[in-house]
Design a protein around this motif. Sequence first.
Motif, mmCIF file in Angstrom:
data_model
loop_
_atom_site.group_PDB
_atom_site.id
_atom_site.type_symbol
_atom_site.label_atom_id
_atom_site.label_comp_id
_atom_site.label_asym_id
_atom_site.label_seq_id
_atom_site.Cartn_x
_atom_site.Cartn_y
_atom_site.Cartn_z
ATOM 1 N N UNK A 88 17.555 60.741 54.028
ATOM 2 C CA UNK A 88 17.657 59.318 54.344
ATOM 3 C C UNK A 88 17.932 59.074 55.824
ATOM 4 N N UNK A 89 17.935 60.125 56.640
ATOM 5 C CA UNK A 89 18.251 59.976 58.063
ATOM 6 C C UNK A 89 17.107 59.304 58.808
ATOM 7 N N UNK A 90 17.487 58.504 59.784
ATOM 8 C CA UNK A 90 16.551 57.851 60.686
ATOM 9 C C UNK A 90 17.304 57.628 61.990
ATOM 10 N N UNK A 91 16.611 57.360 63.056
ATOM 11 C CA UNK A 91 17.222 57.053 64.348
ATOM 12 C C UNK A 91 18.042 58.209 64.922
ATOM 13 N N UNK A 92 17.552 59.407 64.790
ATOM 14 C CA UNK A 92 18.150 60.546 65.509
ATOM 15 C C UNK A 92 17.499 60.561 66.882
ATOM 16 N N UNK A 102 22.570 57.169 61.201
ATOM 17 C CA UNK A 102 21.765 56.180 60.493
ATOM 18 C C UNK A 102 21.178 56.772 59.217
ATOM 19 N N UNK A 103 21.284 55.998 58.160
ATOM 20 C CA UNK A 103 20.617 56.295 56.897
ATOM 21 C C UNK A 103 19.785 55.071 56.550
ATOM 22 N N UNK A 104 18.553 55.291 56.110
ATOM 23 C CA UNK A 104 17.667 54.166 55.805
ATOM 24 C C UNK A 104 16.929 54.438 54.506
ATOM 25 N N UNK A 105 16.579 53.354 53.839
ATOM 26 C CA UNK A 105 15.784 53.465 52.625
ATOM 27 C C UNK A 105 14.962 52.197 52.448
ATOM 28 N N UNK A 107 13.277 49.180 50.196
ATOM 29 C CA UNK A 107 13.418 48.307 49.031
ATOM 30 C C UNK A 107 12.187 47.413 49.059
ATOM 31 N N UNK A 108 11.107 47.868 48.415
ATOM 32 C CA UNK A 108 9.828 47.183 48.526
ATOM 33 C C UNK A 108 9.310 47.330 49.944
ATOM 34 N N UNK A 109 8.995 46.208 50.595
ATOM 35 C CA UNK A 109 8.527 46.230 51.981
ATOM 36 C C UNK A 109 9.662 46.118 52.985
ATOM 37 N N UNK A 110 10.873 46.016 52.492
ATOM 38 C CA UNK A 110 12.032 45.861 53.368
ATOM 39 C C UNK A 110 12.678 47.219 53.624
ATOM 40 N N UNK A 111 13.003 47.457 54.885
ATOM 41 C CA UNK A 111 13.719 48.665 55.269
ATOM 42 C C UNK A 111 15.191 48.305 55.399
ATOM 43 N N UNK A 112 16.026 48.980 54.636
ATOM 44 C CA UNK A 112 17.470 48.793 54.717
ATOM 45 C C UNK A 112 17.991 49.893 55.628
ATOM 46 N N UNK A 113 18.571 49.501 56.737
ATOM 47 C CA UNK A 113 19.102 50.449 57.711
ATOM 48 C C UNK A 113 20.619 50.340 57.661
#
Length: 157
Positions: A88-92, A102-105, A107-113
């Motif tokens: 789930x890592x992002x923004x390294x 940062x962990x991101x996932x 939800x449909x077309x929405x990115x939860x950061x």
Amino acid sequence: MEVGEVWPPDAATGDLRTVDVWAGGTWLTTVDNTAYVPSFTHYLRRDAEQVRRRDVRTCPFPERSPEEICRLLYAQACAGESDFSEQFRLMDWGPTADNVTCFAYLNGDELIITLVLRDDDHLPEDQEKVVVARILADECVAVLTEAADLLDAERVR
């Protein structure tokens, strides 16, 4: 994302730039907002491509709030049990984002950061702040790509 001045101001190449990153109404680059442009743009483009491909996992714990999810993933990472949380890592983004995990996932077309912000100058010792930002995945791709394009265009090679 706000792209500022070349650092130092008299530098010929523009390899170092002031870059302020904001998410969820929170300034993230409070500890180090000087980015080494060649690496930073690489990281921005890598993340933009990952999100564009929708190569981002869906919510790992749908019954929990984004803040709880972030704290669970962060606790796993800190305990050395990072195999799951790393998915789930992002923004390294190197030293410019060293105070942010940062962990991101999706939800449909929405990115939860979700971000754990560690800032020795603004928070009590051993305390982290959790920030949650929601953005359409395509909008996130556009923001990252535009920032990378701007940084690259203004750099002397």
